[in-house]
Each structure stands twice: as C-alpha cells, then as structure tokens.
Design an enzyme around this catalytic site. Sequence first.
Site, PDB file in Angstrom:
ATOM      1  N   THR A  16      45.561  55.138  81.439  1.00 25.46           N
ATOM      2  CA  THR A  16      46.172  55.509  80.168  1.00 25.46           C
ATOM      3  C   THR A  16      45.573  56.850  79.722  1.00 25.46           C
ATOM      4  O   THR A  16      44.503  57.239  80.185  1.00 25.46           O
ATOM      5  CB  THR A  16      45.967  54.410  79.108  1.00 25.46           C
ATOM      6  OG1 THR A  16      44.576  54.159  78.973  1.00 25.46           O
ATOM      7  CG2 THR A  16      46.680  53.119  79.508  1.00 25.46           C
TER       8      THR A  16
ATOM      9  N   THR B  31      43.942  58.697  77.022  1.00 27.97           N
ATOM     10  CA  THR B  31      42.568  58.977  76.586  1.00 27.97           C
ATOM     11  C   THR B  31      41.557  58.410  77.583  1.00 27.97           C
ATOM     12  O   THR B  31      40.535  59.044  77.869  1.00 27.97           O
ATOM     13  CB  THR B  31      42.312  58.408  75.182  1.00 27.97           C
ATOM     14  OG1 THR B  31      43.253  59.004  74.277  1.00 27.97           O
ATOM     15  CG2 THR B  31      40.897  58.689  74.701  1.00 27.97           C
ATOM     16  N   CYS B  32      41.854  57.253  78.124  1.00 28.49           N
ATOM     17  CA  CYS B  32      40.945  56.619  79.076  1.00 28.49           C
ATOM     18  C   CYS B  32      40.764  57.472  80.331  1.00 28.49           C
ATOM     19  O   CYS B  32      39.657  57.622  80.839  1.00 28.49           O
ATOM     20  CB  CYS B  32      41.463  55.233  79.452  1.00 28.49           C
ATOM     21  SG  CYS B  32      41.751  54.154  78.040  1.00 28.49           S
ATOM     22  N   SER B  33      41.857  58.048  80.813  1.00 34.43           N
ATOM     23  CA  SER B  33      41.821  58.839  82.045  1.00 34.43           C
ATOM     24  C   SER B  33      41.419  60.283  81.831  1.00 34.43           C
ATOM     25  O   SER B  33      40.831  60.901  82.718  1.00 34.43           O
ATOM     26  CB  SER B  33      43.195  58.813  82.721  1.00 34.43           C
ATOM     27  OG  SER B  33      43.457  57.539  83.246  1.00 34.43           O
TER      28      SER B  33
END
Length: 157
Positions: free
Chosen positions: A45, A47-49
Amino acid sequence: MIAQGDKLPDAVLTELTEAGMQNLNTSELFAGKTVVLFAVPGAFTPTCSEAHLPGYVVLADELKARGVDMIVCLAVNDAFVMRAWGKVHNASELRMLADGDASFTRALGLEMDTGSFGGVRSVRYAMIVRDGVVEKLNIEQAKSFEVSKAEYVLAQL
C-alpha cells in the site's frame, strides 16, 4: 488494548523463508531479545511501501547498533505477500511476519476494520519490546505517519 509495560500476547505468526513456511510462537520469538516491531495496514500500500518499510530498511544497521536484536515488520497479510514485499524492498535485515487471521493484532487491540478495502487490518504502530514486554508503544492516529517512523523509534532507543 496493549500498553507499555504489558507482556505481548501469546500467538502464532507466520514467515516464509528459504526453508519454507515457519510458524512462530510470539512467546519464543520475543524471549530474551530487544525487538522493534512495527505494523502496517497492508503490504504494497502507498505509505507502507513508499515510507514506512523503506525507513526501517535504511536504518536497520543503526537500530541494531543501538542494541536491537531483531526488526519485525508485521501486517495482516499472508506470508507469501510479506515475503514478496520484503524482497521488493531489499528488507533482508528485517523479519517480514504475517498475522494472516489477525489473531495477534486483535489480541493487541490494535485492529481496524477497513470494510470492503481489505477487512480487518492492523493500525499503523511501532513498539520496542524487551524480553516480550512492551517498553515503548507508538500508535499512529488515523491517516497519520509520525510516531511509527524508523527515525522516531531510533530516537527512543
């Protein structure tokens, strides 16, 4: 909800390694170690990546130099997805662990229901765990990314 000073709940997380699928008991996994555990709403996703996982990859050596034995990235995804996501981000210094049924996340009280987007997921957080006990707990507010960053956790060590 889990709080600073609490012992982590007993649960089983999964990890896919070169040796195959591993079931890891949290009591054994965190025993006798200083661990940085950070959780994301979902692998791959935005922000996560783009920020969360890469920050820990970049600062892994600095975290370990401050006494961290293990860095764990956790998501309510399956172990196949977590391994693939870790490979894409060269996260070889991190343990990419899956909480596929969200049982650990629920036991922590850190779940959120994203409805049709993905169902039950983890809120974004980071914690410092010493010998299975939460020493620091940084839970993000919705749509925020400040206190679970690698830089923030590094400053707490």
